[in-house]
Design a protein around this motif. Structure first.
Motif, mmCIF file in Angstrom:
data_model
loop_
_atom_site.group_PDB
_atom_site.id
_atom_site.type_symbol
_atom_site.label_atom_id
_atom_site.label_comp_id
_atom_site.label_asym_id
_atom_site.label_seq_id
_atom_site.Cartn_x
_atom_site.Cartn_y
_atom_site.Cartn_z
ATOM 1 N N GLY A 26 0.779 -1.235 0.000
ATOM 2 C CA GLY A 26 0.000 0.000 0.000
ATOM 3 C C GLY A 26 0.812 1.287 0.000
ATOM 4 N N LYS A 27 2.148 1.177 -0.050
ATOM 5 C CA LYS A 27 2.957 2.411 -0.070
ATOM 6 C C LYS A 27 2.595 3.275 -1.274
ATOM 7 N N TRP A 59 6.841 14.544 -8.720
ATOM 8 C CA TRP A 59 6.605 13.104 -8.627
ATOM 9 C C TRP A 59 7.809 12.402 -9.212
ATOM 10 N N LEU A 60 8.389 11.495 -8.452
ATOM 11 C CA LEU A 60 9.477 10.701 -9.003
ATOM 12 C C LEU A 60 9.157 9.234 -8.802
ATOM 13 N N GLY A 61 8.786 8.582 -9.895
ATOM 14 C CA GLY A 61 8.532 7.151 -9.858
ATOM 15 C C GLY A 61 9.695 6.418 -10.492
ATOM 16 N N GLN A 62 9.453 5.167 -10.843
ATOM 17 C CA GLN A 62 10.561 4.384 -11.384
ATOM 18 C C GLN A 62 10.761 4.598 -12.874
ATOM 19 N N SER A 63 9.731 5.066 -13.575
ATOM 20 C CA SER A 63 9.916 5.297 -15.014
ATOM 21 C C SER A 63 9.448 6.693 -15.387
ATOM 22 N N PRO A 64 10.324 7.679 -15.208
ATOM 23 C CA PRO A 64 9.964 9.075 -15.488
ATOM 24 C C PRO A 64 9.669 9.295 -16.968
ATOM 25 N N PHE A 65 8.879 10.313 -17.235
ATOM 26 C CA PHE A 65 8.546 10.687 -18.611
ATOM 27 C C PHE A 65 9.730 11.412 -19.236
ATOM 28 N N ILE A 66 10.258 10.846 -20.310
ATOM 29 C CA ILE A 66 11.365 11.501 -21.025
ATOM 30 C C ILE A 66 10.893 11.801 -22.446
ATOM 31 N N LEU A 67 10.996 13.069 -22.793
ATOM 32 C CA LEU A 67 10.572 13.536 -24.117
ATOM 33 C C LEU A 67 11.634 13.148 -25.147
ATOM 34 N N GLN A 68 11.210 12.765 -26.349
ATOM 35 C CA GLN A 68 12.179 12.576 -27.435
ATOM 36 C C GLN A 68 12.578 13.972 -27.901
ATOM 37 N N GLY A 69 13.546 14.545 -27.265
ATOM 38 C CA GLY A 69 13.927 15.909 -27.629
ATOM 39 C C GLY A 69 15.234 16.254 -26.965
ATOM 40 N N THR A 70 15.463 17.543 -26.807
ATOM 41 C CA THR A 70 16.728 18.003 -26.239
ATOM 42 C C THR A 70 16.637 18.044 -24.714
ATOM 43 N N GLU A 143 9.751 4.571 -4.614
ATOM 44 C CA GLU A 143 10.919 3.694 -4.839
ATOM 45 C C GLU A 143 11.916 4.325 -5.817
ATOM 46 N N PRO A 144 12.413 5.524 -5.509
ATOM 47 C CA PRO A 144 13.235 6.238 -6.502
ATOM 48 C C PRO A 144 14.552 5.544 -6.845
ATOM 49 N N THR A 145 15.017 4.602 -6.008
ATOM 50 C CA THR A 145 16.288 3.946 -6.316
ATOM 51 C C THR A 145 16.112 2.502 -6.780
ATOM 52 N N ALA A 146 14.866 2.048 -6.910
ATOM 53 C CA ALA A 146 14.640 0.642 -7.262
ATOM 54 C C ALA A 146 15.255 0.304 -8.621
ATOM 55 N N GLY A 147 15.912 -0.826 -8.688
ATOM 56 C CA GLY A 147 16.424 -1.316 -9.963
ATOM 57 C C GLY A 147 17.658 -0.595 -10.483
ATOM 58 N N LEU A 148 18.239 0.290 -9.679
ATOM 59 C CA LEU A 148 19.435 1.005 -10.147
ATOM 60 C C LEU A 148 20.694 0.291 -9.667
ATOM 61 N N ASP A 149 21.779 0.423 -10.436
ATOM 62 C CA ASP A 149 23.052 -0.109 -9.951
ATOM 63 C C ASP A 149 23.566 0.796 -8.835
ATOM 64 N N ALA A 150 24.568 0.305 -8.108
ATOM 65 C CA ALA A 150 25.034 0.998 -6.902
ATOM 66 C C ALA A 150 25.458 2.439 -7.188
ATOM 67 N N GLU A 151 26.133 2.649 -8.316
ATOM 68 C CA GLU A 151 26.635 4.000 -8.618
ATOM 69 C C GLU A 151 25.477 4.957 -8.893
ATOM 70 N N SER A 152 24.505 4.516 -9.708
ATOM 71 C CA SER A 152 23.342 5.363 -10.011
ATOM 72 C C SER A 152 22.551 5.658 -8.751
ATOM 73 N N ALA A 173 8.468 6.537 -0.559
ATOM 74 C CA ALA A 173 8.235 5.120 -0.326
ATOM 75 C C ALA A 173 9.475 4.382 -0.785
ATOM 76 N N SER A 174 10.073 3.620 0.123
ATOM 77 C CA SER A 174 11.310 2.942 -0.222
ATOM 78 C C SER A 174 11.601 1.904 0.842
ATOM 79 N N HIS A 175 12.433 0.920 0.506
ATOM 80 C CA HIS A 175 12.968 0.129 1.610
ATOM 81 C C HIS A 175 14.485 0.236 1.626
ATOM 82 N N HIS A 176 14.970 1.323 1.060
ATOM 83 C CA HIS A 176 16.412 1.552 1.027
ATOM 84 C C HIS A 176 16.847 2.245 2.324
ATOM 85 N N PRO A 177 17.709 1.587 3.123
ATOM 86 C CA PRO A 177 18.060 2.152 4.435
ATOM 87 C C PRO A 177 18.613 3.573 4.352
ATOM 88 N N GLN A 178 19.433 3.830 3.323
ATOM 89 C CA GLN A 178 20.051 5.155 3.216
ATOM 90 C C GLN A 178 19.010 6.248 2.957
#
Length: 197
Positions: A26-27, A59-70, A143-152, A173-178
């Protein structure tokens, strides 16, 4: 039955609130209610004393809207009148300066210039750059860090630290301790309610 029963939660301006719990607990629903994406079956929610969604928010979810543009077009979606300096400042806060700095077209370079487009971490940092630029008082993060590698992940966390320093109100909403460590208050979302840790 209802996902939440008799839920009462007050978040102060400038407060960082963490929502922690397993997937499907429910998060996201709670964030969607605060955002005004869905309505409670009973009871009420207000954001800064108003109906959720009345004022713009980040709003920051896991798949942000990116425009095909500059880069500039992607950033000016939220701040049409922003100067190039403001765009570069937002990119710097999100840790993306290197992607435009070395390009001959700089801000007018296509976001997908690298061929493969942006990595998940870069896309999320672009979404964060928009949040810096738009200066939303409220930012909701799913879950802003879900599925990212450690550096990202580190880079996204550093950008979020910067947001926190800017005095925004954040609900994440996250379960990332940091990430949860950044929060003033952490609620554990469990079986139809919140447990305040």
């Amino acid at each position: 039955g209802p996902l939440f029963a008799d839920l009462s939660l007050t978040i102060g301006a400038g407060e960082i609130v963490g929502l922690e719990g397993p997937s499907g607990c429910g998060k996201s629903t709670l964030l969607h209610l605060i955002a005004g994406f869905c309505q409670p079956q009973s009871g009420s929610i207000s954001v800064f004393g108003e109906t959720p969604g009345v004022r713009p928010f980040g709003w920051l979810g896991q798949s942000p809207f990116i425009l095909q543009g500059t880069w500039a077009e992607n950033l000016r979606l939220v701040a049409p009148d922003a100067t190039d300096e403001q765009l570069l400042d937002a990119l710097a806060k999100a840790g993306l300066t290197h992607l435009v700095e070395n390009h001959p077209q700089r801000l007018n370079a296509p976001v997908s210039e690298s061929g493969a487009g942006l990595s998940g971490g870069q896309a999320r940092r672009l979404a964060l750059a928009r949040i810096f630029l738009a200066d939303y008082p409220l930012v909701l993060l799913d879950e802003p860090t879900a599925g990212l590698d450690a550096e990202s992940e580190e880079q996204v966390i550093a950008a979020l630290d910067e947001l926190v320093a800017n005095g925004r109100t954040l609900v994440l909403a996250s379960h990332h301790p940091q990430l949860l460590d950044m929060a003033d208050t952490v609620y554990r979302v469990r079986h139809g309610g919140l447990i305040h840790e």
